[in-house]
Design an enzyme around this catalytic site. Structure first.
Site, mmCIF file in Angstrom:
data_model
loop_
_atom_site.group_PDB
_atom_site.id
_atom_site.type_symbol
_atom_site.label_atom_id
_atom_site.label_comp_id
_atom_site.label_asym_id
_atom_site.label_seq_id
_atom_site.Cartn_x
_atom_site.Cartn_y
_atom_site.Cartn_z
ATOM 1 N N GLU A 43 0.834 -1.201 0.000
ATOM 2 C CA GLU A 43 0.000 0.000 0.000
ATOM 3 C C GLU A 43 0.872 1.255 0.000
ATOM 4 O O GLU A 43 1.823 1.360 0.765
ATOM 5 C CB GLU A 43 -0.901 -0.013 1.231
ATOM 6 C CG GLU A 43 -1.795 1.210 1.384
ATOM 7 C CD GLU A 43 -2.682 1.144 2.624
ATOM 8 O OE1 GLU A 43 -3.620 1.950 2.713
ATOM 9 O OE2 GLU A 43 -2.426 0.291 3.509
ATOM 10 N N LYS A 112 -9.218 2.652 -2.574
ATOM 11 C CA LYS A 112 -9.564 2.056 -1.285
ATOM 12 C C LYS A 112 -11.005 2.428 -0.937
ATOM 13 O O LYS A 112 -11.375 3.598 -0.944
ATOM 14 C CB LYS A 112 -8.588 2.576 -0.221
ATOM 15 C CG LYS A 112 -8.607 1.850 1.110
ATOM 16 C CD LYS A 112 -7.452 2.372 1.967
ATOM 17 C CE LYS A 112 -7.313 1.651 3.288
ATOM 18 N NZ LYS A 112 -6.134 2.130 4.055
ATOM 19 N N CYS A 148 -5.669 -2.754 1.619
ATOM 20 C CA CYS A 148 -5.647 -2.889 3.076
ATOM 21 C C CYS A 148 -7.030 -3.078 3.706
ATOM 22 O O CYS A 148 -7.584 -4.170 3.650
ATOM 23 C CB CYS A 148 -4.910 -1.703 3.693
ATOM 24 S SG CYS A 148 -4.272 -2.059 5.360
ATOM 25 N N ILE A 294 17.712 -1.720 34.593
ATOM 26 C CA ILE A 294 17.266 -2.642 33.548
ATOM 27 C C ILE A 294 16.747 -1.920 32.302
ATOM 28 O O ILE A 294 16.958 -2.381 31.187
ATOM 29 C CB ILE A 294 16.204 -3.610 34.128
ATOM 30 C CG1 ILE A 294 15.940 -4.754 33.149
ATOM 31 C CG2 ILE A 294 14.923 -2.868 34.500
ATOM 32 C CD1 ILE A 294 15.130 -5.886 33.758
#
Length: 552
Positions: A43, A112, A148, A294
């Site tokens: 797309e 579309k 899509c 972390i």
């Protein structure tokens, strides 16, 4: 009768129209060498997706049209035809369209029809909806060409089947979310069952601001069997071979790409998002604060794997409250990753601020103000490093912190991009353990562990005052993250979460933290979308908001 369709999981660059056209041209040459009859690209492949308001610029649309015309003219050479996506302006309306190029011309266009207007999508803002499409004829084969969202609902597929389509073919810019791959296949099975036709799903592979598109293209035959499964998170040109028999077209099965587990998907999405953001915005590398904790360790690992260790600069910014463990762990992490590492103590700046502000603060006791000053000193220092060397500042906050406001605006929130923005703390722990045991596919970082085990096992701390721990301020992360998932991803209210067994006082407290932190999130850098409801494009709440979460 036979047909060879080359599916191009390509990585377009939004706005780089000439470069995208050159990439399509190169892919067509590769497809020709493979003996393909048709090359299919994703797309809006000529322009990059999503184009947002860029598509409203006439000069941009003209550039797209010129490149599409040039590519169409080149198909006069008798090589493969091309399906590509781009803008189509006609009758004062602007469409998101699929173009079929063959024999030196634009043979067909299909606009579309279904325009998404939810979550990260706002296609209705810039595009007009096209009519329900009919099939296009390519060298004697009637293709049901969709864009899509058209295949997410049954109407378009059924219209194509009823009007004679033989193969359903959808070009996509479908963003990554955890578990979305399974949902796509389930929906495709539904379309196949409804129409009795084989189905082709082609997706792009790229990072675009906060979105990542993972590819994972696939083909289902009319009997619902999976014929082709392309790899996720990597570009690929997949040649599919089709034959027409008494019951219609069938794609020859291929060995599918192996599936990725949850932690592998999260890590791959973070790598791709960061790699494309840095490359497409032309940064030489990244700089980040490496605290020995972390979150910064995982961010550094993603950066080293995405960009290469030589493009990552880590800076330890110790204060008088920084533990010896943190100093050791930060240095050890840098050694394991092979990244540049230096230390810039912030004690002198803390003393300078204390002296400067003493007349204004008087004899008021230290509080969170002084903690935030430390964080902001670090932010200023890291931004100075970014300015001096040109590297983008990578922030290291996770979704649990961004949800509750456990972050300092203009401090540790300073930066250009965040790979952990949509990753809850419990997932941070899981992904770190995974990375210490696995080297991701396509990683540029070293084999082996990315961080010392102690970084994962020690209690998290901001280290802005003596003996500080995250759990002094926040609930345990396993409880907090489960609660936040209900409030954010599921949009549940206070009473609903209490009914699930959470204490009412805790739910109200976290609700208020989530609500009050909206102004911070509005000013946070973009970051990789991982789950269903990411802060930013997905979840947009008013900053000025008096709703308490209570029914009564």
């Amino acid at each position: 009768m036979s047909l060879r369709i080359a599916l191009a999981q390509m990585n377009p660059h939004v706005g780089e129209v000439r470069a995208n056209a050159a990439r399509i041209r190169a892919l067509r040459a590769q497809a020709a060498a493979l003996g393909a009859d048709l090359l299919v690209t994703p797309e809006f492949s000529i322009a990059g997706y999503p184009p947002e308001d860029l598509v409203l610029k006439p000069a941009f649309r003209d550039a797209c049209a010129a490149e599409i015309a040039a590519l169409a003219a080149e198909t006069a050479d008798g090589g493969p035809g091309v399906i590509l996506g781009g803008p189509w302006m006609e009758g004062g309306k602007l469409f998101n369209a699929a173009f079929l190029l063959d024999g030196g011309a634009i043979v067909a266009r299909r606009a579309k029809h279904e325009l998404p207007n939810y979550g990260v999508f706002d296609d209705k803002r810039v595009f007009d909806a096209g009519p329900a499409p009919g099939p296009v004829v390519f060298r004697g084969v009637r293709l049901g060409m969709m864009v899509c969202e058209d295949w997410w609902f049954p109407a378009v597929s059924e219209t194509l089947q009823e009007s004679g389509a033989e193969i359903l073919l959808s070009i996509n810019g479908s963003p990554f979310e955890l578990d979305k791959g399974e949902a796509r296949v389930d929906l495709a099975v539904a379309r196949v069952v409804e129409t009795g036709l084989p189905f082709v799903f082609l997706n792009q592979v790229c990072g675009q601001d906060e979105l990542v598109f993972e590819g994972a293209s696939f083909v289902l035959n009319a009997d619902r069997t999976l014929a082709v499964k392309a790899p996720a998170f990597t570009e690929a040109l997949v040649l599919t071979e089709w034959g027409r028999g008494p019951e219609g077209w069938r794609c020859a099965p291929q060995e599918p790409a192996p599936p990725l587990g949850r932690e592998a998907q999260i890590y791959a999405a973070m790598m791709l998002g960061l790699r494309d953001y840095v490359a497409k915005n032309r940064f030489p590398g990244v700089v980040l604060g490496l605290s020995g904790g972390i979150d910064s360790a995982l961010s550094a690992a993603v950066a080293a794997d995405a960009l290469g260790p030589d493009r990552v600069r880590a800076v330890m910014l110790p204060s008088p409250y920084t533990s010896a463990e943190s100093l050791e762990d930060a240095a050890a992490c840098a050694r394991l990753l092979g990244i540049r590492y230096e230390s810039v103590p912030i004690g002198p700046a803390m003393e300078a601020f204390a002296a400067m502000l003493a007349p204004a603060f008087g004899n008021r006791p230290p509080d969170i103000t002084e903690e935030n000053i430390q964080s902001r000193i670090r932010g200023v220092t890291l931004m100075a490093m970014s300015n001096k060397f040109g590297d983008m500042l990578l922030t290291t906050g996770n979704k649990s912190e961004m949800s509750t406001g456990y972050a300092t605006i203009y401090g540790d929130m300073c930066g250009g991009y965040s790979v952990l923005k949509d990753v809850y703390k419990t997932d941070v722990f899981a992904v770190c353990r995974w990375r210490n045991a696995h080297r991701p596919e396509g990683a540029l970082g070293p084999d082996g562990p990315a961080m010392p085990e102690r970084v994962i096992t020690k209690p998290p701390s901001a280290e802005l005052k003596p003996d500080q721990k995250d759990q002094d301020t926040l609930p345990p992360y396993d409880v907090l993250d489960a609660l936040l998932h209900g409030l954010v991803e599921e949009e549940q209210g206070v009473d609903a979460m209490v009914a699930r067994g959470f204490e009412r006082d805790l739910v109200l407290r976290v609700w208020r933290m989530l609500d009050r932190a909206e102004y911070k999130r509005r000013q946070a850098p973009p970051g990789v979308k991982i789950g269903r409801r990411a802060f930013g494009r997905d979840r947009r709440y008013p900053i000025t908001n008096g709703f308490t979460g209570l029914i009564a």
